[in-house]
Scaffold this active site. Structure first.
Site, mmCIF file in Angstrom:
data_model
loop_
_atom_site.group_PDB
_atom_site.id
_atom_site.type_symbol
_atom_site.label_atom_id
_atom_site.label_comp_id
_atom_site.label_asym_id
_atom_site.label_seq_id
_atom_site.Cartn_x
_atom_site.Cartn_y
_atom_site.Cartn_z
ATOM 1 N N ASP A 79 -11.549 5.533 4.969
ATOM 2 C CA ASP A 79 -12.314 4.543 4.197
ATOM 3 C C ASP A 79 -12.911 3.465 5.092
ATOM 4 O O ASP A 79 -13.955 2.897 4.787
ATOM 5 C CB ASP A 79 -11.427 3.896 3.134
ATOM 6 N N HIS B 91 -2.227 4.503 5.547
ATOM 7 C CA HIS B 91 -2.486 5.436 4.451
ATOM 8 C C HIS B 91 -1.175 5.889 3.843
ATOM 9 O O HIS B 91 -0.204 6.119 4.563
ATOM 10 C CB HIS B 91 -3.276 6.663 4.955
HETATM 11 N N1 ACO Z 1 -2.446 -4.453 7.203
HETATM 12 C C1 ACO Z 1 -1.406 -5.147 7.704
HETATM 13 N N2 ACO Z 1 -0.130 -4.779 7.544
HETATM 14 C C2 ACO Z 1 0.109 -3.669 6.840
HETATM 15 C C3 ACO Z 1 -0.925 -2.890 6.298
HETATM 16 C C4 ACO Z 1 -2.244 -3.318 6.497
HETATM 17 N N3 ACO Z 1 -3.284 -2.613 6.013
HETATM 18 N N4 ACO Z 1 -0.391 -1.826 5.651
HETATM 19 C C5 ACO Z 1 0.922 -1.927 5.789
HETATM 20 N N5 ACO Z 1 1.239 -3.033 6.502
HETATM 21 C C6 ACO Z 1 2.564 -3.441 6.936
HETATM 22 C C7 ACO Z 1 3.399 -3.949 5.785
HETATM 23 O O1 ACO Z 1 3.256 -5.334 5.616
HETATM 24 C C8 ACO Z 1 4.780 -3.563 6.228
HETATM 25 O O2 ACO Z 1 5.204 -4.458 7.237
HETATM 26 P P1 ACO Z 1 6.780 -4.813 7.392
HETATM 27 O O3 ACO Z 1 7.428 -3.508 7.788
HETATM 28 O O4 ACO Z 1 6.816 -5.844 8.456
HETATM 29 O O5 ACO Z 1 7.230 -5.289 6.047
HETATM 30 C C9 ACO Z 1 4.568 -2.221 6.908
HETATM 31 O O6 ACO Z 1 3.231 -2.260 7.395
HETATM 32 C C10 ACO Z 1 4.745 -1.037 5.992
HETATM 33 O O7 ACO Z 1 4.066 -1.318 4.773
HETATM 34 P P2 ACO Z 1 4.123 -0.363 3.499
HETATM 35 O O8 ACO Z 1 3.526 -1.030 2.318
HETATM 36 O O9 ACO Z 1 5.499 0.196 3.376
HETATM 37 O O10 ACO Z 1 3.159 0.746 3.997
HETATM 38 P P3 ACO Z 1 2.721 1.969 3.197
HETATM 39 O O11 ACO Z 1 2.510 3.007 4.200
HETATM 40 O O12 ACO Z 1 3.571 2.279 2.060
HETATM 41 O O13 ACO Z 1 1.326 1.526 2.568
HETATM 42 C C11 ACO Z 1 -0.972 1.439 2.230
HETATM 43 C C12 ACO Z 1 0.213 2.274 2.712
HETATM 44 C C13 ACO Z 1 -0.788 1.049 0.767
HETATM 45 C C14 ACO Z 1 -2.227 2.309 2.343
HETATM 46 C C15 ACO Z 1 -1.094 0.191 3.116
HETATM 47 O O14 ACO Z 1 -1.176 0.546 4.462
HETATM 48 C C16 ACO Z 1 -2.270 -0.682 2.718
HETATM 49 O O15 ACO Z 1 -2.130 -1.519 1.821
HETATM 50 N N6 ACO Z 1 -3.438 -0.507 3.401
HETATM 51 C C17 ACO Z 1 -4.605 -1.286 3.100
HETATM 52 C C18 ACO Z 1 -5.311 -0.735 1.905
HETATM 53 C C19 ACO Z 1 -6.057 0.541 2.220
HETATM 54 O O16 ACO Z 1 -6.774 0.669 3.194
HETATM 55 N N7 ACO Z 1 -5.890 1.507 1.356
HETATM 56 C C20 ACO Z 1 -6.625 2.765 1.511
HETATM 57 C C21 ACO Z 1 -5.727 3.838 1.797
HETATM 58 S S1 ACO Z 1 -6.083 5.093 0.660
HETATM 59 C C22 ACO Z 1 -4.589 5.654 0.154
HETATM 60 O O17 ACO Z 1 -3.586 5.273 0.698
HETATM 61 C C23 ACO Z 1 -4.575 6.610 -0.974
#
Ligand code: ACO
Length: 431
Positions: free
Chosen positions: A366, A308
């Site tokens: 979610d 998140h």
């Molecule tokens: N599945 C697998 N790997 C993931 C996921 C995921 N859902 N989310 C992040 N990662 C990994 C990234 O690849 C990255 O790996 P690395 O460090 O090896 O490069 C690391 O975790 C950090 O990723 P970021 O994009 O910096 O994480 P951030 O916390 O900024 O992103 C987000 C948050 C956008 C919610 C992300 O976790 C995601 O895309 N989740 C899936 C979509 C989702 O469920 N969204 C609903 C959330 S509602 C909301 O956020 C408002």
């Protein structure tokens, strides 16, 4: 702690006040920056911009805190219900028993739609997206209640209790009717003897020959879902509601704009994305193993419903809804649902695999709410509608906060222009 920040621009120094919120949040007030320096601030997407002060919701994403009007979400989930919490969010205080009865009575009184509204909803084609029906119908409420939609905040505020109850009660009736249109079914009428959630499920699923009576666990899961979604401070749809309200627009015009913003897949689509992911995994003949391996390698898609942007350690709402989800599932006797089996595998891996643990990628609200919707028989295209029903009290409260601000100015962000510089018109035969 400094009460001022100093900004140095060439050889000029500008002193900017620092404002502090009740939980110690700090913001640099740049209100006079343009007048004093000719500069604006630039923050693409507003990720680092406080657009207002607000008394409604407090979030600390690092720690996993969510509070409505100061009350921790865990306490509200355990001791309150979605109707009482709606009152709290919209009115600022927990109701006395008299206020709570009056509010419940108003919700019951305003559950049915006027005949004209019923015909309006019936006139949509069968394949109309329920979010389109919801937004159009909520906006249309302004036409049926002109005394609540004068577009004069002072006058509209005089009837706030009525308008709030209409928005919160009718959003559920309109949502259920849009489902009935999609399925070519006649509308059900709301029952005065049913609670908010039970009435919604009755409006959705009752048939003349078979009245839908949810298990207490199902009604409770829906109640929690709504309560947990009631407000989430200045997200895209809430900011939209406030933006529209700042122009003096009435409650219905403002909250229907919120519905439209929520319709965007980046905002209201996350729980839908969870189910779509599970379906794709299943259609690929995978049990989740290949999908997880691909996500970890960075070559595949991410696990939807995990991680998140705001809650960096855990999502407090997910913790609460998870237990309720499992209870609802047991009460419905759902055991061998293939998508659910995949979901459980993803959950298990994410909670035990080093990749997910080290990156703090736990299941978010979610993930479970998508599964609850599926277990309740809510079709995929209604998931965002369910979110809108839950968020309505928050939008109403945010509209109220804007409307009653005596120093209200229309919201008017600025921009940094990056288009063509001045050039002369070229006649068509010379282009
Ligand atoms: N599945 C697998 N790997 C993931 C996921 C995921 N859902 N989310 C992040 N990662 C990994 C990234 O690849 C990255 O790996 P690395 O460090 O090896 O490069 C690391 O975790 C950090 O990723 P970021 O994009 O910096 O994480 P951030 O916390 O900024 O992103 C987000 C948050 C956008 C919610 C992300 O976790 C995601 O895309 N989740 C899936 C979509 C989702 O469920 N969204 C609903 C959330 S509602 C909301 O956020 C408002």
């Amino acid at each position: 702690m400094a009460n001022f920040a100093t900004l140095k621009l060439d050889d000029k120094e500008v002193t900017l006040p620092v404002i502090t919120g009740s939980e110690g949040e700090k913001g640099i007030d740049i209100g006079k920056l343009r007048a004093e320096t000719g500069h604006i601030t630039f923050d693409d997407g507003f990720g680092n911009t406080g657009s207002c002060t607000s008394n409604i919701t407090y979030i600390d994403g690092e720690v996993g805190i969510l509070r409505y009007r100061g009350y921790p979400i865990e306490q509200l989930a355990e001791k309150s219900n979605s109707v009482e919490t709606s009152y709290l969010v919209t009115h600022g205080e927990l109701p006395t028993s008299e206020q709570r009865s009056r509010f419940s009575h108003l919700l019951t009184q305003h559950a049915p739609l006027r005949e004209g509204m019923l015909r309006f909803i019936q006139s949509f084609p069968r394949d109309a997206h329920p979010m389109a029906v919801l937004s159009a119908s909520i906006n249309a409420l302004g036409a049926y209640y002109p005394h609540l939609a004068s577009n004069n905040h002072q006058r509209d505020l005089e009837h706030f209790d009525e308008a709030a109850a209409i928005a919160i009660s009718k959003v559920r009736t309109i949502a259920a009717h849009s489902y009935r249109v999609n399925n070519g079914l006649p509308f059900n009428y709301p029952r005065p003897n049913l609670g908010y959630c039970e009435n919604f499920l009755h409006l959705m699923f009752s048939e003349p020959y078979n009245e839908y009576v949810p298990t207490p666990e199902v009604a409770s899961a829906l109640n929690l879902f709504l309560l947990l979604h009631a407000d989430h401070e200045q997200n895209c749809s809430t900011s939209t509601v406030r933006m529209v309200a700042s122009a003096g627009a009435n409650l219905f015009a403002s909250v229907s704009a919120g519905v439209n913003a929520l319709w965007g897949p980046l905002h209201g689509g996350a729980n839908m994305a969870v189910l779509e992911m599970l379906k794709n995994i299943h259609d690929d003949g995978d049990d989740g193993t290949r999908f997880i391996a691909a996500a970890k390698s960075g070559k595949g898609d991410r696990l939807m419903g995990f991680g998140h942007r705001v809650y960096r350690n855990y999502d407090p709402r997910a913790k609460i809804i998870k237990t309720s989800f499992y209870k609802a599932l047991a009460s419905l006797n759902i055991k061998d649902d293939p998508l659910l089996n995949i979901a459980m595998k993803l959950e298990e891996v994410a909670l035990s695999d080093e990749y997910f643990i080290s990156r703090k990628l736990y299941p978010n609200v979610d993930f479970y709410s998508g599964l609850i919707m599926r277990a309740l028989g809510i079709p995929l295209n209604m998931f965002t509608v369910m979110f809108a029903i839950g968020r309505m009290p928050g939008w109403v409260a945010q509209w109220h906060e804007v409307a009653q601000n005596p120093k209200l100015k229309i919201y008017r962000p600025r921009q940094i222009y990056t288009g063509a510089t001045q050039r002369n018109y070229v006649p068509i035969n010379m282009r």
